[in-house]
Structures are given as C-alpha cells and as structure tokens.
Motif scaffolding. Sequence first.
Motif, short mmCIF file in Angstrom:
data_model
loop_
_atom_site.label_atom_id
_atom_site.label_comp_id
_atom_site.label_asym_id
_atom_site.label_seq_id
_atom_site.Cartn_x
_atom_site.Cartn_y
_atom_site.Cartn_z
N VAL A 169 -11.10 -21.54 -38.92
CA VAL A 169 -11.85 -21.09 -38.82
C VAL A 169 -11.41 -19.36 -39.53
O VAL A 169 -11.11 -19.52 -40.18
CB VAL A 169 -10.96 -19.63 -37.35
CG1 VAL A 169 -12.27 -18.76 -36.47
CG2 VAL A 169 -11.45 -20.90 -36.01
N THR A 170 -13.05 -18.92 -40.19
CA THR A 170 -13.03 -18.31 -41.17
C THR A 170 -13.68 -17.55 -40.49
O THR A 170 -14.25 -16.54 -39.61
CB THR A 170 -14.13 -18.07 -42.61
OG1 THR A 170 -15.32 -18.36 -41.69
CG2 THR A 170 -13.93 -19.93 -43.00
N ILE A 171 -12.71 -16.42 -41.13
CA ILE A 171 -13.03 -14.35 -40.33
C ILE A 171 -12.79 -13.64 -41.67
O ILE A 171 -12.81 -13.40 -42.21
CB ILE A 171 -11.63 -13.75 -39.53
CG1 ILE A 171 -11.46 -14.70 -38.89
CG2 ILE A 171 -12.48 -12.51 -39.31
CD1 ILE A 171 -9.96 -14.23 -37.66
N HIS A 205 -2.34 -20.93 -40.21
CA HIS A 205 -2.48 -22.59 -41.72
C HIS A 205 -3.65 -23.16 -41.33
O HIS A 205 -4.53 -23.53 -42.46
CB HIS A 205 -1.68 -23.74 -41.79
CG HIS A 205 -1.39 -24.43 -40.48
ND1 HIS A 205 -0.89 -24.66 -39.21
CD2 HIS A 205 -2.56 -25.72 -40.45
CE1 HIS A 205 -1.15 -25.41 -38.54
NE2 HIS A 205 -2.34 -26.45 -39.15
N ARG A 206 -5.04 -23.08 -40.00
CA ARG A 206 -6.09 -22.79 -39.76
C ARG A 206 -7.31 -22.24 -39.66
O ARG A 206 -8.05 -22.08 -39.84
CB ARG A 206 -5.85 -24.11 -38.73
CG ARG A 206 -5.15 -25.66 -38.62
CD ARG A 206 -5.58 -25.91 -37.32
NE ARG A 206 -6.65 -26.09 -36.50
CZ ARG A 206 -5.94 -26.19 -35.43
NH1 ARG A 206 -5.15 -26.62 -34.76
NH2 ARG A 206 -7.31 -26.22 -34.40
N VAL A 207 -6.90 -20.64 -40.73
CA VAL A 207 -7.37 -18.97 -40.50
C VAL A 207 -7.93 -19.62 -41.68
O VAL A 207 -6.75 -19.08 -42.64
CB VAL A 207 -6.74 -18.25 -39.59
CG1 VAL A 207 -7.71 -16.45 -39.67
CG2 VAL A 207 -6.58 -18.56 -38.56
N ILE A 208 -9.10 -18.92 -41.82
CA ILE A 208 -9.31 -18.61 -43.60
C ILE A 208 -9.44 -17.36 -43.20
O ILE A 208 -11.29 -16.62 -42.65
CB ILE A 208 -10.04 -18.84 -44.41
CG1 ILE A 208 -10.17 -20.51 -44.29
CG2 ILE A 208 -10.32 -18.89 -45.73
CD1 ILE A 208 -10.76 -21.15 -44.64
N LEU A 209 -8.92 -16.17 -43.66
CA LEU A 209 -9.67 -14.76 -43.84
C LEU A 209 -10.50 -14.35 -45.30
O LEU A 209 -10.15 -15.04 -46.80
CB LEU A 209 -8.67 -13.50 -44.16
CG LEU A 209 -7.88 -13.35 -42.47
CD1 LEU A 209 -6.88 -12.44 -42.79
CD2 LEU A 209 -8.65 -13.25 -41.65
N THR A 259 -1.77 -16.46 -43.31
CA THR A 259 -3.26 -17.43 -43.55
C THR A 259 -3.58 -17.45 -45.23
O THR A 259 -2.96 -16.54 -45.51
CB THR A 259 -4.32 -16.96 -42.63
OG1 THR A 259 -4.62 -15.51 -43.14
CG2 THR A 259 -4.04 -16.24 -41.18
N ASP A 260 -4.75 -18.32 -44.84
CA ASP A 260 -5.21 -18.62 -46.22
C ASP A 260 -6.47 -17.50 -46.34
O ASP A 260 -6.45 -16.55 -45.95
CB ASP A 260 -6.00 -20.00 -46.18
CG ASP A 260 -6.63 -20.01 -47.55
OD1 ASP A 260 -6.25 -19.50 -48.09
OD2 ASP A 260 -7.54 -21.46 -47.90
N VAL A 261 -6.53 -16.69 -47.26
CA VAL A 261 -7.44 -15.93 -47.91
C VAL A 261 -8.13 -16.03 -48.65
O VAL A 261 -7.61 -17.00 -49.85
CB VAL A 261 -6.62 -14.35 -48.03
CG1 VAL A 261 -5.78 -14.37 -49.17
CG2 VAL A 261 -7.90 -13.64 -47.62
N LEU A 262 -9.23 -15.57 -49.15
CA LEU A 262 -10.30 -15.97 -49.83
C LEU A 262 -10.72 -14.20 -50.47
O LEU A 262 -11.51 -13.70 -49.65
CB LEU A 262 -11.48 -16.81 -49.25
CG LEU A 262 -11.90 -17.06 -50.90
CD1 LEU A 262 -11.31 -18.86 -51.09
CD2 LEU A 262 -13.52 -17.63 -49.68
N ASP A 263 -10.47 -14.03 -51.88
CA ASP A 263 -10.87 -12.69 -51.85
C ASP A 263 -11.83 -12.39 -53.07
O ASP A 263 -12.24 -12.41 -54.43
CB ASP A 263 -9.27 -12.04 -53.23
CG ASP A 263 -9.76 -10.97 -54.05
OD1 ASP A 263 -10.13 -10.50 -53.24
OD2 ASP A 263 -8.71 -10.30 -54.84
N LEU A 264 -13.09 -12.85 -52.33
CA LEU A 264 -14.77 -12.41 -52.76
C LEU A 264 -14.67 -11.74 -53.23
O LEU A 264 -15.33 -11.26 -54.63
CB LEU A 264 -15.43 -12.49 -52.03
CG LEU A 264 -15.87 -14.33 -51.26
CD1 LEU A 264 -16.81 -14.79 -50.14
CD2 LEU A 264 -15.85 -15.34 -52.03
#
Length: 217
Positions: A82-84, A126-130, A175-180
Amino acid sequence: MAACAGMSGGSSLPWPRVLLFGDSITQFSFQQGGWGASLADKLVRRCDVLNRGFSGYNTRWAKIILPRLIRKGNNLDNPVVVTIFFGANDSALKDENPKQHIPLEEYVANLKSMVQYLKSVDVPEHRVILITPPPLCETAWEKECIMQGWKINRLNSVVGEYASVCLQVAQDCGTDVLDLWTMMQKDNEGNNRSSRILKHLARSHVTINLWVIKKGF
C-alpha cells in the motif's frame, strides 16, 4: 466446447494487489503517461494495481475513508503493498486555504494512524510505502492561483516541512519511504512529473521486490 469445459474446473487463482492511496497526484496517475498507469504496465501479470486516489483529500479525510477501502478478512484480498501519498493538500497555507490545511502535528498523527490501521488489518509495516509530497514549483503555482483569482496558497519551503515529518513517521513506524521532495529537486530530467515519480518509486526496495513477485505468473 470440450476445451472450455476442461478449463472451467480448478481453484481460483489468487492475484496480488498493489493499492495506491493518495490525493489527486494518485487519482490522475492512471491518465495517459501517468506514473500509476506505467507502474501497472510494469507489473502486468504479476499484480493488479488499484487506484484509490481522491482529488483534494488531506490526511484528515483519508484517515476516515481508509477503513472502507481495506478491511480485515480474507488474507488473499489484502494488498501486498500500500502506498500512502498525502501532504500536498495538508501543506496548504492555513490563512489562504483553511479547508485543506492540516497542522503539521495532526499530519504526523494521521499518517501514524493510517499505518497502525493497516497493521490491524494484516498489512504490516514492511508492506507500506509512505511517499512525501513532491516539491512545488512556486512560479507555475502562483500563475495558476492568479488565474483563479487567489493569492498563492502553497510554498515549497512549507511543503518541505511536511516532507521532513513524513520521513520521520516512516522511521518511527518502520515503513519504507520515498522522499520525493528531495529526490525530485536533485534530478534534472525535465518537467514530466509522472515519469520522475515512477523513476523514484522504482528505487523503493518494496517496489523493486514487486518486479519478481509471483515469478510463476
């Protein structure tokens, strides 16, 4: 007919699902050339990519609707990822856009609440990406505001504050994270936001793992 009859038996085939949850950046990501559509193409025959983007939403409203999208039940129906992806609306300036603005502290609490809810319905951290809000091009946004008869109601520096606390929430929650917000200001690959989002999303270790999930498909 015989071939069709032979194919009608057997158990159903479980199909992994990726759920993209966010605001308009997610809702419109399935338009032609959008990052969501491109992700679905990359994952075809491996995962179904579901778009649950809600234009105009902030985390206060997202927190309310999330339990209607994912419920505890059959584990086969649970998303593998799931991406948030919220914050662009939350970070609107309070004086100019009080309807969408969410105070920084509440934004943090809302993100944590959504991660905890997902955990309660068997979608672990571990199945969540912020995903942090992306940077704002103030010049372009100011022109848009002027056309609408508004004062500028967003600032990139303020968006950066929300991106920073999003990173901290990911660290706190595991969680995992993407620093856009940071990544998209470092690259110099043109102005196509969708392609840049997809590029950085592909670097996420959770998403990279999706490329090889269910190798038998």
